[in-house]
Motif scaffolding. Structure first.
Motif, mmCIF file in Angstrom:
data_model
loop_
_atom_site.group_PDB
_atom_site.id
_atom_site.type_symbol
_atom_site.label_atom_id
_atom_site.label_comp_id
_atom_site.label_asym_id
_atom_site.label_seq_id
_atom_site.Cartn_x
_atom_site.Cartn_y
_atom_site.Cartn_z
ATOM 1 N N SER A 129 82.107 -65.804 -38.955
ATOM 2 C CA SER A 129 82.854 -66.001 -40.206
ATOM 3 C C SER A 129 84.320 -65.623 -40.087
ATOM 4 N N CYS A 130 84.626 -64.773 -39.131
ATOM 5 C CA CYS A 130 85.960 -64.164 -39.110
ATOM 6 C C CYS A 130 87.029 -65.125 -38.582
ATOM 7 N N ALA A 131 88.071 -65.319 -39.379
ATOM 8 C CA ALA A 131 89.138 -66.255 -39.004
ATOM 9 C C ALA A 131 90.003 -65.709 -37.875
ATOM 10 N N THR A 132 90.062 -64.393 -37.717
ATOM 11 C CA THR A 132 90.925 -63.827 -36.667
ATOM 12 C C THR A 132 90.118 -63.396 -35.434
ATOM 13 N N ARG A 133 88.847 -63.759 -35.424
ATOM 14 C CA ARG A 133 87.972 -63.337 -34.319
ATOM 15 C C ARG A 133 88.545 -63.718 -32.940
ATOM 16 N N ASP A 134 89.160 -64.935 -32.857
ATOM 17 C CA ASP A 134 89.635 -65.413 -31.553
ATOM 18 C C ASP A 134 90.741 -64.542 -30.962
ATOM 19 N N ILE A 135 91.467 -63.837 -31.817
ATOM 20 C CA ILE A 135 92.537 -62.988 -31.266
ATOM 21 C C ILE A 135 92.128 -61.510 -31.237
ATOM 22 N N MET A 136 90.880 -61.254 -31.662
ATOM 23 C CA MET A 136 90.398 -59.863 -31.619
ATOM 24 C C MET A 136 89.832 -59.550 -30.234
ATOM 25 N N ASP A 137 89.994 -58.309 -29.787
ATOM 26 C CA ASP A 137 89.383 -57.900 -28.517
ATOM 27 C C ASP A 137 87.861 -57.997 -28.606
ATOM 28 N N TYR A 138 87.313 -57.544 -29.718
ATOM 29 C CA TYR A 138 85.858 -57.637 -29.955
ATOM 30 C C TYR A 138 85.657 -58.112 -31.387
ATOM 31 N N SER A 139 84.637 -58.926 -31.596
ATOM 32 C CA SER A 139 84.315 -59.306 -32.976
ATOM 33 C C SER A 139 83.791 -58.050 -33.687
ATOM 34 N N PRO A 140 83.732 -58.060 -35.021
ATOM 35 C CA PRO A 140 83.188 -56.870 -35.716
ATOM 36 C C PRO A 140 81.799 -56.517 -35.198
ATOM 37 N N ARG A 141 80.960 -57.497 -34.976
ATOM 38 C CA ARG A 141 79.598 -57.232 -34.476
ATOM 39 C C ARG A 141 79.639 -56.445 -33.167
ATOM 40 N N ARG A 142 80.473 -56.912 -32.232
ATOM 41 C CA ARG A 142 80.537 -56.233 -30.930
ATOM 42 C C ARG A 142 81.147 -54.837 -31.072
ATOM 43 N N LEU A 143 82.125 -54.726 -31.962
ATOM 44 C CA LEU A 143 82.750 -53.417 -32.175
ATOM 45 C C LEU A 143 81.714 -52.406 -32.687
ATOM 46 N N PHE A 144 80.881 -52.853 -33.620
ATOM 47 C CA PHE A 144 79.859 -51.944 -34.167
ATOM 48 C C PHE A 144 78.871 -51.532 -33.076
ATOM 49 N N ASN A 145 78.551 -52.458 -32.209
ATOM 50 C CA ASN A 145 77.650 -52.130 -31.108
ATOM 51 C C ASN A 145 78.280 -51.077 -30.186
ATOM 52 N N LEU A 146 79.562 -51.241 -29.903
ATOM 53 C CA LEU A 146 80.261 -50.263 -29.052
ATOM 54 C C LEU A 146 80.313 -48.893 -29.722
ATOM 55 N N ILE A 147 80.454 -48.889 -31.041
ATOM 56 C CA ILE A 147 80.453 -47.603 -31.761
ATOM 57 C C ILE A 147 79.081 -46.942 -31.597
ATOM 58 N N LYS A 148 78.029 -47.730 -31.781
ATOM 59 C CA LYS A 148 76.676 -47.168 -31.637
ATOM 60 C C LYS A 148 76.461 -46.591 -30.238
ATOM 61 N N LEU A 149 77.101 -47.213 -29.250
ATOM 62 C CA LEU A 149 76.968 -46.737 -27.867
ATOM 63 C C LEU A 149 77.907 -45.562 -27.555
ATOM 64 N N GLY A 150 78.787 -45.255 -28.515
ATOM 65 C CA GLY A 150 79.708 -44.137 -28.307
ATOM 66 C C GLY A 150 80.864 -44.460 -27.383
ATOM 67 N N LYS A 151 81.248 -45.707 -27.314
ATOM 68 C CA LYS A 151 82.334 -46.106 -26.397
ATOM 69 C C LYS A 151 83.700 -45.894 -27.063
ATOM 70 N N LYS A 152 84.113 -44.655 -27.095
ATOM 71 C CA LYS A 152 85.305 -44.285 -27.862
ATOM 72 C C LYS A 152 86.572 -45.056 -27.453
ATOM 73 N N ASP A 153 86.892 -45.030 -26.161
ATOM 74 C CA ASP A 153 88.150 -45.654 -25.743
ATOM 75 C C ASP A 153 88.158 -47.152 -26.023
ATOM 76 N N GLU A 154 87.043 -47.817 -25.705
ATOM 77 C CA GLU A 154 86.980 -49.263 -25.959
ATOM 78 C C GLU A 154 87.191 -49.559 -27.447
ATOM 79 N N VAL A 155 86.566 -48.748 -28.288
ATOM 80 C CA VAL A 155 86.666 -48.994 -29.737
ATOM 81 C C VAL A 155 88.068 -48.691 -30.237
#
Ligand code: SF4
Ligand code: SF4
Length: 198
Positions: free
Chosen positions: A42-68
């Motif tokens: 759905s996200c219009a700016t997804r193409d210029i984002m490093d990670y989509s919101p979905r992927r960002l949330f997954n990285l948060i769950k994994l505790g990937k601080k620097d990546e997030v």
């Protein structure tokens, strides 16, 4: 060919970081994400984002601080709310993105033009009760440094035309009446936001 029985490097999970994010005002909603990908498509700016919101949330769950924290995702979120109305789990994505922006600024991860703009806008409005484009611009350049000033020199015609058409006032507006009360409200809101965080 020689076979090596080397195990892959262990992945490090920093769950302390995940818990910190869950404790932000809207952070615990991230746990509700079921990775359906609706926000990503759905996200219009997804193409210029490093990670989509979905992927960002997954990285948060994994505790990937620097990546997030080093990702541009939440800075590129325009708060358009498209994902918010489509998320089947009711995750308040826009509020989560705002929390992440604040967390990034509080923890020294604000090396994005958007972060400087947020800081400049907030400093002006909190100090005057009104926004003043000249003040915001000056603060923005102060935060971003000389390189940014030189980059924006290419846009000077736009600035001159805005001045000509009175879209860019030279003098700051008067402060709002009773600025002291506004400051009290801001102080109280800060207190409450600390208490409400889960
Ligand atoms: S739409 Fe909601 S549930 Fe689906 S991936 Fe995005 S945040 Fe998660
Ligand atoms: S609110 Fe942000 S993350 Fe959601 S669709 Fe809009 S830009 Fe993308």
């Amino acid at each position: 060919m020689e076979q090596t029985n080397k195990l892959p490097e262990k992945v490090k999970y920093d769950l302390k970081f995940a818990r910190e994010i869950y404790s932000l005002e809207n952070g615990s909603y991230i746990k509700q994400c079921m990775q359906c990908g609706m926000c990503a498509i759905s996200c219009a700016t997804r193409d210029i984002m490093d990670y989509s919101p979905r992927r960002l949330f997954n990285l948060i769950k994994l505790g990937k601080k620097d990546e997030v924290m080093q990702a541009n995702t939440f800075w590129y979120c325009t708060s358009c709310c498209t994902c918010l109305v489509r998320c089947p789990r009711g995750v308040p994505l826009v509020d989560v993105m705002h929390d992440l922006k604040k967390y990034a600024l509080d923890n020294g991860y604000g090396d994005y033009p958007q972060a400087a703009f947020y800081k400049a806008f907030w400093a002006e409005v909190a100090g005057r009760g009104k926004s003043f484009e000249g003040g915001i611009t000056a603060r923005y350049f102060l935060f971003r440094g000389l390189d940014e000033v030189l980059k924006y020199m290419a846009l000077r015609d736009v600035g001159i035309n805005m001045l000509k058409h009175r879209r860019l006032p030279l003098l700051p507006p008067k402060k709002v009446k009773d600025l002291g009360n506004l400051k009290k409200i801001i102080r109280k809101a800060r207190e409450l936001s600390g208490k409400e965080a889960r």
